[in-house]
Scaffold this active site. Structure first.
Site, PDB file in Angstrom:
ATOM      1  N   GLY A 102       4.536  -8.533   5.234  1.00  0.00           N
ATOM      2  CA  GLY A 102       5.262  -7.345   4.816  1.00  0.00           C
ATOM      3  C   GLY A 102       5.404  -6.310   5.902  1.00  0.00           C
ATOM      4  N   ASP A 135       6.217   0.536   3.642  1.00  0.00           N
ATOM      5  CA  ASP A 135       7.087   0.990   4.728  1.00  0.00           C
ATOM      6  C   ASP A 135       7.096   0.042   5.920  1.00  0.00           C
ATOM      7  OD1 ASP A 135       4.688   1.515   6.088  1.00  0.00           O
ATOM      8  OD2 ASP A 135       4.773   3.667   5.724  1.00  0.00           O
ATOM      9  N   ASP A 260      -5.321 -15.176   1.147  1.00  0.00           N
ATOM     10  CA  ASP A 260      -4.365 -15.027   2.253  1.00  0.00           C
ATOM     11  C   ASP A 260      -5.040 -14.520   3.520  1.00  0.00           C
ATOM     12  OD1 ASP A 260      -4.295 -12.760   0.223  1.00  0.00           O
ATOM     13  OD2 ASP A 260      -3.496 -11.719   1.965  1.00  0.00           O
ATOM     14  N   ASN A 261      -6.336 -14.210   3.445  1.00  0.00           N
ATOM     15  CA  ASN A 261      -7.105 -13.860   4.636  1.00  0.00           C
ATOM     16  C   ASN A 261      -8.145 -14.927   4.980  1.00  0.00           C
ATOM     17  OD1 ASN A 261      -5.793 -11.412   5.096  1.00  0.00           O
ATOM     18  ND2 ASN A 261      -7.132 -10.306   3.699  1.00  0.00           N
TER      19      ASN A 261
END
Length: 494
Positions: A102, A135, A260-261
């Site tokens: 992201g 963001d 995901d880590n």
């Protein structure tokens, strides 16, 4: 994921210091990526560059300093294929079907001095199709934090992603207030995660090519084995059992052990809310988002087992055509995790205590004493070496003699017949003097955010020489003041 659209008007650098970038992941597994470009940085300024790492990758450091736009993500290297990588994941136990990069981009792949393929990845380079309302940016403090701690872990000999650079972008980023934006350039054996497999298994035809790619890249000795997918699972279980044992031995708390880590390579990845223990406490939690203590220090081996179970589930269809046979085979490997972990932890703890062989009761009793008296994890093991040299002061400052004296007598009996000076020297080679103490990291990052990199640079020097005691660094060896530790929390930085 078939999009090939790039933001228009982005600069492309033809003659650049990253010549030779390859893109095998993007080429062979296009369905798991989206081609993308980082946001332009208004005023990119290099804050720190890892010269040793750059040289090991065959990169010209002087040219990197000149072409910082590439390291910010705002300038695309010619002939490169930057992509945002797709993955899923279990976050705090709940499944998220689409996460992905992201705020990150895979620029491509390089080869290190030993010929190994590695990823060059940017973190904080702007929004991507996976941003989910974020963001896409990062700020100076957390990016310098990852640089500092990943390099400290490397110096400690623990498998880890590494940091090539941090570039300030000149962009203000809204967090608690407006903070200076930054981009981290990260180097990893790969960014393939358990979450990558959780994503691929739900996309028709994607799982087999991903597994074959991961095997060829990380475990090439398994390629020709008829049972290569089960052997692959076993290799990842072994790598992760070894990794988490090393975390436990240095008192490292990852803080956000989502699937995901969890890497397929067995490297530590993502240093957002991590911390190191001062006082030994298996229940220690530092992450502000881990409100139930799922990822507490003492829970880390069990969490890794759970994560690997999710990985094993993705491989069932590759391991055997009969579901019962696949489940039985994968379960048998998974159940070996605790034995593997115990073996790695036992060997490491024996070395920390100078023992020829692991003595479970002796170790367990020491840990109980340390927990009861909130003894400093790192300091205690160095103090024990001092005890052997006839210097009881450091240990006495941590644990009163009446509480640890009987244990010391048992320990000395285990060491009987050995030269204690030689034992103490061996202990010092595996027990660090310096770790990234939480209060030191916090102070250095606050100063850096305000524009003063001096404390960061000094701390980086200290923690990348963790076993070398120096008088000038004496202030960096001690635990945080109690009033700091009582309210200390870490944050993800998003």
């Amino acid at each position: 994921m078939s999009s090939t659209q790039l933001p228009s008007g982005m600069a492309v650098l033809q003659n650049h210091p990253l010549s030779g970038l390859e893109s095998t992941y993007a080429d062979e597994l296009a369905e798991l990526t989206v081609r993308w470009q980082g946001a332009e940085a208004p005023d990119p300024t290099l804050l720190v560059v890892n010269e040793q790492l750059a040289q090991s990758l065959g990169l010209d450091v002087d040219r990197l300093r000149q072409e910082v736009g590439i390291l910010s993500g705002g300038v695309a290297p010619a002939d490169s294929t930057p992509v945002a990588m797709a993955y899923a994941g279990h976050q705090f136990g709940g499944y998220a079907p689409l996460l992905g990069d992201g705020r990150a981009l895979l620029l491509g792949e390089l080869h290190d001095s030993e010929g190994r393929r590695v990823d060059l990845h940017l973190k904080g380079s702007g929004r991507t199709p996976f941003s989910r309302g974020g963001d896409g940016y990062a700020v100076v403090g957390p990016m310098l934090r990852e640089y500092l701690i990943s390099e400290a872990m490397f110096a400690l000999g623990i498998p880890t992603t590494r940091s090539l650079s941090v570039v300030a972008t000149g962009r203000g980023v809204l967090r608690d207030g407006v903070e200076p934006g930054a981009v981290l350039a990260r180097v990893a054996s790969s960014h393939i995660r358990v979450g990558t497999f959780e994503f691929a298994v739900r996309r028709e035809g994607a799982l087999g090519p991903l597994a074959d790619y991961a095997i060829a890249r990380h475990y090439p000795e398994l390629i020709d084995r008829p049972d290569r997918y089960l052997a692959f699972f076993e290799a990842v279980v072994e790598a992760q059992a070894s990794l988490v044992a090393q975390w436990m031995l240095v008192g490292f708390v990852h803080g956000v052990m989502n699937t995901d880590n969890t890497t397929i390579s067995g490297q530590t990845i993502d240093y957002g809310p991590c911390a190191f223990l001062d006082a030994y406490d298996p229940a220690a939690v530092f992450s502000s988002i881990d409100q139930r203590g799922r990822y507490a220090f003492g829970n880390q081996p069990a969490v890794l087992t759970w994560n690997l179970a999710r990985f094993g589930e993705t491989l069932l269809g590759l391991v055997a055509t009969t579901p019962d046979d696949a489940i039985s085979s994968v379960t048998a490997v998974l159940e070996s995790f605790s034995t593997r972990y115990d073996a790695h932890f036992a060997a490491g703890m024996a070395a920390k205590l100078g023992l020829g062989a692991y003595t479970g009761t002796l170790v367990d009793d020491l840990l109980t004493i340390m927990e009861d008296h909130r003894a400093d994890w790192t300091g205690t093991f160095r103090a024990l070496a001092g005890e052997l040299r006839g210097n009881p002061g450091p240990l006495d400052s941590l644990i009163a003699r009446e509480h640890i004296g009987p244990w010391l007598e048992r320990w000395r009996r285990e060491l009987a017949g050995q030269d204690v000076s030689t034992v103490a020297d061996a202990m010092d080679r595996v027990n660090p003097v310096y770790i990234p103490r939480n209060h030191r990291v916090d102070a250095a990052l606050r100063a850096a955010t305000d524009g003063d990199l001096g404390p960061f640079e000094t701390l980086l020097d200290v923690v990348t020489h963790p076993f070398e005691r120096r008088d000038a660094w004496s202030d960096y060896a001690g635990a945080a003041p109690e009033d700091f530790s009582a309210g200390f929390q870490t944050f993800c930085g998003t």
